[in-house]
Design an enzyme around this catalytic site. Structure first.
Site, PDB file in Angstrom:
ATOM      1  N   GLU A 257     -15.354 -28.450  -6.636  1.00 59.00           N
ATOM      2  CA  GLU A 257     -13.998 -28.716  -6.131  1.00 59.00           C
ATOM      3  C   GLU A 257     -13.972 -29.623  -4.898  1.00 59.00           C
ATOM      4  O   GLU A 257     -13.089 -30.459  -4.774  1.00 59.00           O
ATOM      5  CB  GLU A 257     -13.288 -27.394  -5.821  1.00 59.00           C
ATOM      6  CG  GLU A 257     -13.035 -26.579  -7.075  1.00 59.00           C
ATOM      7  CD  GLU A 257     -12.289 -25.282  -6.783  1.00 59.00           C
ATOM      8  OE1 GLU A 257     -11.143 -25.339  -6.319  1.00 59.00           O
ATOM      9  OE2 GLU A 257     -12.876 -24.207  -7.008  1.00 59.00           O
TER      10      GLU A 257
ATOM     11  N   HIS B 182     -35.565 -14.890 -17.544  1.00 57.22           N
ATOM     12  CA  HIS B 182     -35.633 -14.387 -18.915  1.00 57.22           C
ATOM     13  C   HIS B 182     -34.978 -15.341 -19.907  1.00 57.22           C
ATOM     14  O   HIS B 182     -34.806 -14.996 -21.065  1.00 57.22           O
ATOM     15  CB  HIS B 182     -34.982 -12.999 -18.989  1.00 57.22           C
ATOM     16  CG  HIS B 182     -35.665 -12.016 -18.080  1.00 57.22           C
ATOM     17  ND1 HIS B 182     -36.739 -11.253 -18.475  1.00 57.22           N
ATOM     18  CD2 HIS B 182     -35.464 -11.735 -16.768  1.00 57.22           C
ATOM     19  CE1 HIS B 182     -37.149 -10.511 -17.453  1.00 57.22           C
ATOM     20  NE2 HIS B 182     -36.390 -10.799 -16.397  1.00 57.22           N
TER      21      HIS B 182
ATOM     22  N   LYS C 278      -2.827 -26.364 -14.790  1.00 61.07           N
ATOM     23  CA  LYS C 278      -1.823 -25.314 -14.562  1.00 61.07           C
ATOM     24  C   LYS C 278      -0.444 -25.795 -15.003  1.00 61.07           C
ATOM     25  O   LYS C 278       0.347 -25.038 -15.548  1.00 61.07           O
ATOM     26  CB  LYS C 278      -1.818 -24.883 -13.093  1.00 61.07           C
ATOM     27  CG  LYS C 278      -3.027 -24.028 -12.732  1.00 61.07           C
ATOM     28  CD  LYS C 278      -2.995 -23.516 -11.302  1.00 61.07           C
ATOM     29  CE  LYS C 278      -4.195 -22.633 -11.028  1.00 61.07           C
ATOM     30  NZ  LYS C 278      -4.307 -22.149  -9.661  1.00 61.07           N
TER      31      LYS C 278
HETATM   32  O1  PA5 Z   1      -9.899 -23.208  -5.869  1.00 56.94           O
HETATM   33  C1  PA5 Z   1      -8.874 -23.208  -6.552  1.00 56.94           C
HETATM   34  O2  PA5 Z   1      -7.877 -23.900  -6.275  1.00 56.94           O
HETATM   35  C2  PA5 Z   1      -8.797 -22.339  -7.774  1.00 56.94           C
HETATM   36  O3  PA5 Z   1     -10.041 -21.817  -8.087  1.00 56.94           O
HETATM   37  C3  PA5 Z   1      -7.759 -21.216  -7.548  1.00 56.94           C
HETATM   38  O4  PA5 Z   1      -8.193 -20.316  -6.568  1.00 56.94           O
HETATM   39  C4  PA5 Z   1      -7.521 -20.496  -8.878  1.00 56.94           C
HETATM   40  O5  PA5 Z   1      -6.971 -21.407  -9.811  1.00 56.94           O
HETATM   41  C5  PA5 Z   1      -6.592 -19.315  -8.727  1.00 56.94           C
HETATM   42  O6  PA5 Z   1      -5.442 -19.655  -8.040  1.00 56.94           O
HETATM   43  P1  PA5 Z   1      -4.925 -18.678  -6.886  1.00 56.94           P
HETATM   44  O7  PA5 Z   1      -6.062 -18.600  -5.903  1.00 56.94           O
HETATM   45  O8  PA5 Z   1      -3.718 -19.308  -6.323  1.00 56.94           O
HETATM   46  O9  PA5 Z   1      -4.659 -17.378  -7.570  1.00 56.94           O
END
Ligand code: PA5
Length: 355
Positions: free
Chosen positions: A239, A255, A349
């Protein structure tokens, strides 16, 4: 970018100041500890709890993995992390359920939360906003409201400490006060030592980022110890740095995955391995790490080791996790990409929300 010591260039690339947010993580954790302590639940809420479940995805779900690992040796009830739409059957009225969603709008978490409501679980929602807050209020569940305006992964202090502190109010979990104080002190020290102001010659996070530049990182953790940190490192490379990355953990990888470092050498030579070590690892794990390194080293570009710091398990896990946050941002800067936006997640999303 050319040099990680060029502060002006850093600000040009890191438009939303992700590095600053990471540098301020210890302060965020301190705020989160105070925030958690404001939640006053009476003892009947905690009576006869027989299991703990944390519902959450991605940047919000990792807090559950951390909780499970931190409590694993001390809690006398099981901790289950639910990263999906449905709850396991055993979750019921005697389960302490943390529904964690930074945005409050993550559909998997909302779905699992709704199931927990219908089962009469003792629920605490941790969120900054959204549908989760609304549904929690409507159903009479407790809410810990955390500050908005962050990326979920950059709000880990707010997402994790409230659940840790609330769980530690249960009789089945020993007091964590000393561990939390130690952790905060170590994070503060790391924040200084790994900050953008520290030159590359004395900044191990910058050095590792330089070494990983142009490579595909693979992060190995240790079950019951650095495993959630390894997952976090991998996700932060994805990310923040916008690179593909993989993770696994000892001893399980011995393993299966170890055999995968056999063919396609031309491709695997582009991979760099980072092993997250813990001074309390089982002696057999130490042997396994050594043997694994020897067996696979010629099939990778390079292998690095990063160590936990501190005495308590909490300090050890959070210290090594925090180091990875810095490395992933320095790698983003070397890649010339803004660490903050996660376009693919946002797009996905949006598509799911389309009727
Ligand atoms: O890092 C991110 O943006 C995602 O992994 C979010 O955390 C994930 O999509 C879940 O969203 P939220 O944290 O708003 O529940």
């Amino acid at each position: 970018m050319e040099s990680l010591d060029n502060i002006a260039e850093i600000s040009e690339i890191d438009k939303s100041d992700m590095l600053k947010i990471v540098e301020q993580f210890p302060k965020q954790c301190r705020d989160a500890v105070s925030l958690a302590e404001t939640l006053n639940l009476d003892s009947s809420f905690f009576a006869s709890i027989s299991s703990i479940a944390v519902l959450g995805m991605g940047g919000s779900g990792i807090g559950g993995d951390l909780l499970k690992t931190v409590l694993t040796e001390n809690a006398t009830v099981p901790v289950q992390v639910v990263k999906g739409y449905k709850l396991p059957r055993f979750i019921g009225k005697d389960t302490l359920v943390f529904a964690v969603s930074y945005s409050g709008n993550t559909e998997e978490t909302i779905s699992a939360f709704s199931e927990a409501v219908s089962r009469g679980s003792r629920i605490i929602a941790v969120t900054s906003d959204g549908l989760l807050e609304k549904l929690a209020q409507e159903s009479g569940a407790n809410v810990i409201k955390i500050p908005s305006g962050f990326q979920p992964r950059a709000a880990l202090g707010y997402l994790f400490f409230p659940i840790l502190i609330t769980a530690s109010k249960l009789d089945i979990v020993p007091s964590l006060e000393g561990d939390i104080n130690e952790t905060l002190t170590i994070l503060e020290k790391l924040s200084e030592n790994l900050s953008s102001k520290r030159k590359i010659s004395e900044n191990t996070a910058k050095q590792l980022a330089v070494n990983l530049f142009g490579k595909i990182p693979v992060v190995y953790g240790i079950e019951g110890a650095t495993m959630p940190a390894a997952l976090r490192w991998k996700c932060q490379f994805n990310e923040n740095s916008k690179v593909q990355a993989f993770w696994n953990f000892f001893p399980e990888l011995n393993h299966n995955e170890i055999v995968g470092w056999e063919l396609l050498k031309e491709t695997t030579k582009k991979f760099s391995l980072v092993i997250l070590r813990d001074r309390d690892e089982h002696p057999q794990i130490t042997k396994r790490v050594k043997a694994t390194r020897e067996l696979i080293k010629d099939h990778l570009d390079s292998i690095y080791e990063v160590w936990c710091e501190g005495d308590s398990k909490l300090a050890r896990i959070l210290s090594i996790l925090y180091k990875g946050d810095f490395v992933s941002i320095y790698l983003a800067l070397l890649n010339g990409v803004d660490p903050t936006p996660v376009k693919r997640i946002t797009l996905l999303k949006k598509r799911l929300a389309e009727k």
